[in-house]
Design an enzyme around this catalytic site. Sequence first.
Site, PDB file in Angstrom:
ATOM      1  N   THR A 127      32.144 -24.123  24.055  1.00  0.00           N
ATOM      2  CA  THR A 127      31.667 -25.460  24.417  1.00  0.00           C
ATOM      3  C   THR A 127      30.933 -26.118  23.243  1.00  0.00           C
ATOM      4  OG1 THR A 127      29.988 -26.600  25.749  1.00  0.00           O
ATOM      5  CG2 THR A 127      29.693 -24.252  25.488  1.00  0.00           C
ATOM      6  N   ASP A 128      30.976 -27.457  23.210  1.00  0.00           N
ATOM      7  CA  ASP A 128      30.236 -28.176  22.154  1.00  0.00           C
ATOM      8  C   ASP A 128      28.727 -28.142  22.419  1.00  0.00           C
ATOM      9  OD1 ASP A 128      29.946 -29.998  24.236  1.00  0.00           O
ATOM     10  OD2 ASP A 128      30.487 -31.758  23.043  1.00  0.00           O
ATOM     11  N   GLU A 129      28.333 -27.636  23.597  1.00  0.00           N
ATOM     12  CA  GLU A 129      26.889 -27.575  23.881  1.00  0.00           C
ATOM     13  C   GLU A 129      26.168 -26.599  22.939  1.00  0.00           C
ATOM     14  OE1 GLU A 129      25.399 -27.646  27.873  1.00  0.00           O
ATOM     15  OE2 GLU A 129      27.242 -28.550  28.613  1.00  0.00           O
ATOM     16  N   TYR A 155      22.628 -21.351  29.388  1.00  0.00           N
ATOM     17  CA  TYR A 155      24.091 -21.487  29.330  1.00  0.00           C
ATOM     18  C   TYR A 155      24.582 -21.595  27.891  1.00  0.00           C
ATOM     19  CZ  TYR A 155      28.658 -23.815  29.513  1.00  0.00           C
ATOM     20  OH  TYR A 155      29.969 -24.164  29.298  1.00  0.00           O
ATOM     21  N   LYS A 159      26.822 -18.963  25.695  1.00  0.00           N
ATOM     22  CA  LYS A 159      28.146 -19.315  25.172  1.00  0.00           C
ATOM     23  C   LYS A 159      28.186 -19.147  23.648  1.00  0.00           C
ATOM     24  CE  LYS A 159      31.264 -20.778  26.992  1.00  0.00           C
ATOM     25  NZ  LYS A 159      32.430 -20.007  27.552  1.00  0.00           N
TER      26      LYS A 159
HETATM   27  N1  LIG Z   1      33.987 -27.878  32.205  1.00  0.00           N
HETATM   28  C1  LIG Z   1      33.705 -28.265  30.981  1.00  0.00           C
HETATM   29  O1  LIG Z   1      33.355 -29.424  30.751  1.00  0.00           O
HETATM   30  C2  LIG Z   1      33.806 -27.292  29.834  1.00  0.00           C
HETATM   31  C3  LIG Z   1      33.695 -27.785  28.525  1.00  0.00           C
HETATM   32  C4  LIG Z   1      33.797 -26.903  27.455  1.00  0.00           C
HETATM   33  C5  LIG Z   1      33.990 -25.554  27.706  1.00  0.00           C
HETATM   34  N2  LIG Z   1      34.077 -25.113  28.979  1.00  0.00           N
HETATM   35  C6  LIG Z   1      34.274 -23.669  29.187  1.00  0.00           C
HETATM   36  O2  LIG Z   1      35.434 -23.482  29.968  1.00  0.00           O
HETATM   37  C7  LIG Z   1      35.270 -22.332  30.790  1.00  0.00           C
HETATM   38  C8  LIG Z   1      35.557 -22.681  32.226  1.00  0.00           C
HETATM   39  O3  LIG Z   1      34.637 -23.687  32.658  1.00  0.00           O
HETATM   40  P1  LIG Z   1      34.826 -24.413  34.050  1.00  0.00           P
HETATM   41  O4  LIG Z   1      34.219 -25.745  33.940  1.00  0.00           O
HETATM   42  O5  LIG Z   1      36.222 -24.263  34.479  1.00  0.00           O
HETATM   43  O6  LIG Z   1      33.871 -23.526  34.963  1.00  0.00           O
HETATM   44  P2  LIG Z   1      34.045 -23.088  36.479  1.00  0.00           P
HETATM   45  O7  LIG Z   1      32.678 -22.692  36.903  1.00  0.00           O
HETATM   46  O8  LIG Z   1      34.805 -24.108  37.265  1.00  0.00           O
HETATM   47  O9  LIG Z   1      34.981 -21.805  36.401  1.00  0.00           O
HETATM   48  C9  LIG Z   1      34.514 -20.544  35.987  1.00  0.00           C
HETATM   49  C10 LIG Z   1      35.371 -19.497  36.684  1.00  0.00           C
HETATM   50  O10 LIG Z   1      34.936 -18.221  36.222  1.00  0.00           O
HETATM   51  C11 LIG Z   1      34.823 -17.362  37.337  1.00  0.00           C
HETATM   52  N3  LIG Z   1      33.804 -16.352  37.037  1.00  0.00           N
HETATM   53  C12 LIG Z   1      32.472 -16.535  36.917  1.00  0.00           C
HETATM   54  N4  LIG Z   1      31.860 -15.364  36.651  1.00  0.00           N
HETATM   55  C13 LIG Z   1      32.851 -14.425  36.582  1.00  0.00           C
HETATM   56  C14 LIG Z   1      32.870 -13.040  36.333  1.00  0.00           C
HETATM   57  N5  LIG Z   1      31.731 -12.361  36.090  1.00  0.00           N
HETATM   58  N6  LIG Z   1      34.059 -12.384  36.324  1.00  0.00           N
HETATM   59  C15 LIG Z   1      35.222 -13.047  36.567  1.00  0.00           C
HETATM   60  N7  LIG Z   1      35.258 -14.360  36.832  1.00  0.00           N
HETATM   61  C16 LIG Z   1      34.092 -15.053  36.831  1.00  0.00           C
HETATM   62  C17 LIG Z   1      34.399 -18.249  38.494  1.00  0.00           C
HETATM   63  O11 LIG Z   1      34.724 -17.663  39.757  1.00  0.00           O
HETATM   64  C18 LIG Z   1      35.196 -19.506  38.209  1.00  0.00           C
HETATM   65  O12 LIG Z   1      36.461 -19.458  38.830  1.00  0.00           O
HETATM   66  C19 LIG Z   1      33.854 -21.819  30.552  1.00  0.00           C
HETATM   67  O13 LIG Z   1      33.908 -20.774  29.637  1.00  0.00           O
HETATM   68  C20 LIG Z   1      33.144 -23.027  29.975  1.00  0.00           C
HETATM   69  O14 LIG Z   1      32.092 -22.640  29.146  1.00  0.00           O
HETATM   70  C21 LIG Z   1      34.005 -25.940  30.051  1.00  0.00           C
END
Ligand SMILES: NC(=O)c1ccc[n+]([C@@H]2O[C@H](COP(=O)([O-])OP(=O)(O)OC[C@H]3O[C@@H](n4cnc5c(N)ncnc54)[C@H](O)[C@@H]3O)[C@@H](O)[C@H]2O)c1
Length: 329
Positions: A127-129, A155, A159
């Site tokens: 993430t860019d955070e 968080y 990350k």
């Molecule tokens: N949503 C955004 O804006 C964004 C931006 C940049 C990066 N990301 C990255 O993308 C990834 C997904 O983000 P998201 O928004 O889809 O989040 P989300 O919370 O919708 O999905 C996360 C998924 O991971 C699963 N999970 C959590 N803990 C777990 C564990 N211990 N074992 C197995 N599964 C587990 C959850 O059940 C969920 O289905 C993350 O790594 C996040 O940092 C997200």
Amino acid sequence: MKTILVTGGAGFVGSNFCYLLLDERPDDYRIVCIDALTYAANFHTLDRAEQNPNFKFYRENVCNREEIYKIFETEHPDIVVNFAAETPIDRTFSNPTLFLETNILGTQVLLDACRKFGIERFHQVGTDEVYGDIPLDRTDLFFYEDTPIQTSSPYSTSKASADLLATAYYRTYELPITISRCSNNYGPGQYPRKFIPMIINRALQNKELPVYGGGLNERDRIYVKDHCRGILSVIEKGRIGEIYNLGSSEEKSDIEVVRTVIRELGLDESVIKHYEDRRERGRRYAIDSSKARTELGWNPEVSFDEGIRKTIEWYRNNAEWVNGFGIVW
Ligand SMILES: NC(=O)c1ccc[n+]([C@@H]2O[C@H](COP(=O)([O-])OP(=O)(O)OC[C@H]3O[C@@H](n4cnc5c(N)ncnc54)[C@H](O)[C@@H]3O)[C@@H](O)[C@H]2O)c1
């Protein structure tokens, strides 16, 4: 056909990634999905994927080393993409341990499994955070891949740690890794307590739309499918050991997001309810993704207005999915 192991595939970005592969690259990838199905996931998200013979699901925690190793032993993944993460909503901040366990130790388990069983690529979804934030008036500043890490929450710290671990496994053990760091995603299937789905769902029900501290925070907002295409480009064309920033270059403040939703739904601005937030000074999160654009030929395809229109449409047609989370608006 390659076997790609997708962790966190029942979540927002992970499920969109699974559908991108199943719908657009059916001859190239077989998907093995691992997800613990935490509060953030709705298993029905994967209903259509479950019908596909090229998709297999394991309900498992990425921290469970023994079970993760068994899955690797059975499935022989060529590629691993790590989406599984504890992602922030207000109540998760009361338990930082959750972030550290899943986001750091879970990543380590996966990296160890990759070393033990051998893979072509481990891709860490970042993430860019990790870059921190920028004052609103510094429109000249952007996050680059070599911008120093300056995290500010459990968080983002977890990350950043995962990114550093992945890099360490590349440098120490020559594990073939890549990392992408993306800006704020929106689109179908996002946990409804997150900002944009919350605004859309409340607007669809004619409820007031809360805006805190003037809604000044500006973020680069990217349509989730564009993020997923970016990840696939990094996996297929990115250089081993490298980090690639992914962003849309469409910076929108919270209040602009709310006004866009209001406009799309033909509502009156009187639905906005402003709340004071003395902690909120308004910050800017701005990512430069020219490295991915020039090196990989990746470019976002969906504009903010079009993406919001598609997202509203999706939530309008998927009220049952939203109700599955039992949220009282
Ligand atoms: N949503 C955004 O804006 C964004 C931006 C940049 C990066 N990301 C990255 O993308 C990834 C997904 O983000 P998201 O928004 O889809 O989040 P989300 O919370 O919708 O999905 C996360 C998924 O991971 C699963 N999970 C959590 N803990 C777990 C564990 N211990 N074992 C197995 N599964 C587990 C959850 O059940 C969920 O289905 C993350 O790594 C996040 O940092 C997200």
